[in-house]
Design a protein around this motif. Sequence first.
Motif, PDB file in Angstrom:
ATOM      1  N   ASN A 195       0.745  -1.204  -0.090  1.00 55.24           N
ATOM      2  CA  ASN A 195       0.030   0.010   0.056  1.00 55.24           C
ATOM      3  C   ASN A 195       0.762   1.356   0.152  1.00 55.24           C
ATOM      4  N   ILE A 196       0.710   2.237  -1.004  1.00 52.71           N
ATOM      5  CA  ILE A 196       1.348   3.232  -1.084  1.00 52.71           C
ATOM      6  C   ILE A 196       0.397   4.558  -0.959  1.00 52.71           C
ATOM      7  N   PRO A 197       0.647   5.386  -0.172  1.00 50.41           N
ATOM      8  CA  PRO A 197      -0.199   6.447  -0.100  1.00 50.41           C
ATOM      9  C   PRO A 197      -0.266   7.532  -1.420  1.00 50.41           C
ATOM     10  N   TYR A 198      -1.276   8.218  -1.514  1.00 49.32           N
ATOM     11  CA  TYR A 198      -1.450   9.007  -2.884  1.00 49.32           C
ATOM     12  C   TYR A 198      -0.522  10.181  -3.081  1.00 49.32           C
ATOM     13  N   GLU A 199       0.048  10.514  -1.673  1.00 51.77           N
ATOM     14  CA  GLU A 199       0.791  11.626  -1.761  1.00 51.77           C
ATOM     15  C   GLU A 199       2.052  11.423  -2.344  1.00 51.77           C
ATOM     16  N   SER A 200       2.492  10.133  -2.346  1.00 49.66           N
ATOM     17  CA  SER A 200       3.867   9.561  -2.917  1.00 49.66           C
ATOM     18  C   SER A 200       3.945   9.536  -4.424  1.00 49.66           C
ATOM     19  N   ASP A 201       5.036   9.812  -4.998  1.00 49.34           N
ATOM     20  CA  ASP A 201       4.867   9.406  -6.281  1.00 49.34           C
ATOM     21  C   ASP A 201       5.119   8.159  -6.837  1.00 49.34           C
ATOM     22  N   PHE A 202       4.193   7.290  -7.761  1.00 49.58           N
ATOM     23  CA  PHE A 202       4.323   6.215  -7.976  1.00 49.58           C
ATOM     24  C   PHE A 202       5.687   5.733  -8.561  1.00 49.58           C
ATOM     25  N   GLU A 203       6.144   6.605  -9.503  1.00 51.56           N
ATOM     26  CA  GLU A 203       7.593   6.332 -10.009  1.00 51.56           C
ATOM     27  C   GLU A 203       8.741   6.149  -8.951  1.00 51.56           C
ATOM     28  N   SER A 204       8.669   7.007  -8.148  1.00 54.66           N
ATOM     29  CA  SER A 204       9.751   7.041  -7.085  1.00 54.66           C
ATOM     30  C   SER A 204       9.619   5.809  -6.251  1.00 54.66           C
ATOM     31  N   ALA A 205       8.354   5.613  -5.975  1.00 56.98           N
ATOM     32  CA  ALA A 205       8.141   4.255  -4.880  1.00 56.98           C
ATOM     33  C   ALA A 205       8.659   2.986  -6.077  1.00 56.98           C
ATOM     34  N   GLU A 206       8.468   3.007  -7.121  1.00 56.43           N
ATOM     35  CA  GLU A 206       8.539   1.866  -8.130  1.00 56.43           C
ATOM     36  C   GLU A 206      10.282   1.819  -8.251  1.00 56.43           C
ATOM     37  N   LYS A 207      10.895   2.745  -8.260  1.00 57.64           N
ATOM     38  CA  LYS A 207      12.307   2.659  -8.486  1.00 57.64           C
ATOM     39  C   LYS A 207      12.851   2.485  -7.101  1.00 57.64           C
ATOM     40  N   ILE A 208      12.444   2.797  -5.988  1.00 58.99           N
ATOM     41  CA  ILE A 208      13.081   2.555  -4.640  1.00 58.99           C
ATOM     42  C   ILE A 208      12.971   0.898  -4.664  1.00 58.99           C
ATOM     43  N   ILE A 209      11.766   0.233  -4.790  1.00 59.40           N
ATOM     44  CA  ILE A 209      11.448  -1.183  -4.806  1.00 59.40           C
ATOM     45  C   ILE A 209      12.223  -1.960  -5.582  1.00 59.40           C
ATOM     46  N   GLU A 210      12.435  -1.455  -6.950  1.00 62.09           N
ATOM     47  CA  GLU A 210      13.313  -2.457  -7.914  1.00 62.09           C
ATOM     48  C   GLU A 210      14.736  -2.091  -7.545  1.00 62.09           C
ATOM     49  N   LYS A 211      15.286  -1.012  -7.145  1.00 53.64           N
ATOM     50  CA  LYS A 211      16.596  -0.872  -6.531  1.00 53.64           C
ATOM     51  C   LYS A 211      16.850  -2.016  -5.373  1.00 53.64           C
ATOM     52  N   MET A 212      15.667  -1.972  -4.528  1.00 54.33           N
ATOM     53  CA  MET A 212      15.800  -3.005  -3.436  1.00 54.33           C
ATOM     54  C   MET A 212      15.993  -4.476  -3.896  1.00 54.33           C
ATOM     55  N   ALA A 213      15.269  -4.736  -4.951  1.00 54.32           N
ATOM     56  CA  ALA A 213      14.681  -6.012  -5.466  1.00 54.32           C
ATOM     57  C   ALA A 213      15.947  -6.904  -5.940  1.00 54.32           C
ATOM     58  N   ILE A 214      16.694  -5.928  -6.601  1.00 59.24           N
ATOM     59  CA  ILE A 214      18.353  -6.485  -6.985  1.00 59.24           C
ATOM     60  C   ILE A 214      18.972  -7.085  -6.161  1.00 59.24           C
ATOM     61  N   GLU A 215      19.136  -6.550  -4.919  1.00 56.55           N
ATOM     62  CA  GLU A 215      19.831  -7.026  -3.817  1.00 56.55           C
ATOM     63  C   GLU A 215      19.392  -8.312  -3.236  1.00 56.55           C
ATOM     64  N   LEU A 216      17.913  -8.656  -3.415  1.00 56.13           N
ATOM     65  CA  LEU A 216      17.462  -9.892  -2.645  1.00 56.13           C
ATOM     66  C   LEU A 216      17.910 -11.093  -2.900  1.00 56.13           C
ATOM     67  N   PRO A 217      18.090 -11.548  -4.290  1.00 56.11           N
ATOM     68  CA  PRO A 217      18.527 -13.049  -4.679  1.00 56.11           C
ATOM     69  C   PRO A 217      19.917 -13.183  -3.892  1.00 56.11           C
ATOM     70  N   ASP A 218      20.801 -12.384  -3.687  1.00 60.42           N
ATOM     71  CA  ASP A 218      22.081 -12.505  -3.527  1.00 60.42           C
ATOM     72  C   ASP A 218      22.265 -12.644  -1.910  1.00 60.42           C
ATOM     73  N   LYS A 219      21.098 -12.145  -1.137  1.00 58.26           N
ATOM     74  CA  LYS A 219      20.963 -12.173   0.042  1.00 58.26           C
ATOM     75  C   LYS A 219      20.095 -13.080   0.888  1.00 58.26           C
ATOM     76  N   TYR A 220      19.488 -13.690   0.121  1.00 58.57           N
ATOM     77  CA  TYR A 220      18.436 -14.930   0.665  1.00 58.57           C
ATOM     78  C   TYR A 220      18.520 -15.984  -0.246  1.00 58.57           C
ATOM     79  N   ASN A 221      18.349 -17.119   0.553  1.00 56.50           N
ATOM     80  CA  ASN A 221      18.383 -18.282  -0.598  1.00 56.50           C
ATOM     81  C   ASN A 221      17.413 -18.805  -1.000  1.00 56.50           C
TER      82      ASN A 221
END
Length: 307
Positions: A195-221
């Motif tokens: 859930n993302i509030p309407y006050e936040s920008d969708f593209e900004s939230a999407e970029k933050i999550i995509e940047k975080m997602a790249i790190e997960l495969p190496d971090k968790y088996n």
Amino acid sequence: MDQFNKDINNFWDQLSGPEIWTLIGKGFLKIILIIIIAAVAIKVGKKVIDKVFMSRQRGPFRITERRENTLKKLLHNVLTYTVYFTAFIMILDEGLGLAIGPLLAGAGVAGLAIGFGAQNLVRDIISGFFIIFEDQFSVGDYIFTSNVEGTVEEIGIRTTKIKSWTGEQHILPNGNVTQVTNYSIHNGLAVVDINIPYESDFESAEKIIEKMAIELPDKYNEIIGTPEVIGVQTLELSHFVMRVITETLPADQWAGARIVRREVKERLYREGIQIPSPRLVMYTRNESPTALEVDGEKKKLQERNED
């Protein structure tokens, strides 16, 4: 009366004589010996079965680990039942001196009659055979069947033992296993809605999550591929819902979903995006919402001027 006393005396003489006690002692020793031999045979037989499967791992014909565990437990059960049945027959014959031939003949006739009433037993045995032959599930698989969900501990000739994630063990007749959902065959898919509030920008939230997602495969088996942001799933009153999916190891989709939720929550908070929460606005009877807003603006101006 004299005949009765003679019979009593003869019986007492036989009971107190050494012959009968020698016979009882020999029978008792034979029973103990048969039990010991049966226990040793089961123990040795199980070790032989384990060694056979170990040798097959080094040979040209190999089977999967889950299939191997299932067949080993099944062969252990068959060996145990066979040895115990043989030992029981030998105890009746050698230990107790009963005639086995007529007993088995009578058991065959009685078994034919009982067989008509033991249809469920026959169904369970046949169903267990097809479960193993068709490889519907194996020991160690996480399945859902007959309103029971958990890890398969044992597949026997008649029953299947399933341990739920809370520790309970469920014993199901094989005939009741009619429809199975096996979570351990293919990779899982974790689906997470954020859930993302309407006050936040969708593209900004999407970029933050995509940047975080790249790190997960190496971090968790548990997570195999890079999590993917699908997009906006739904539009709610105070927020929009962003959906993220990721591929996980078999039966790890729930763990993968928990990992993604935790990482997304921490990363969004760090970047200043708050998870939307319900808000409550209260008004008094004597004041209108407009008056409250004006008073609020006056207080803010006063605070700024004081600063």
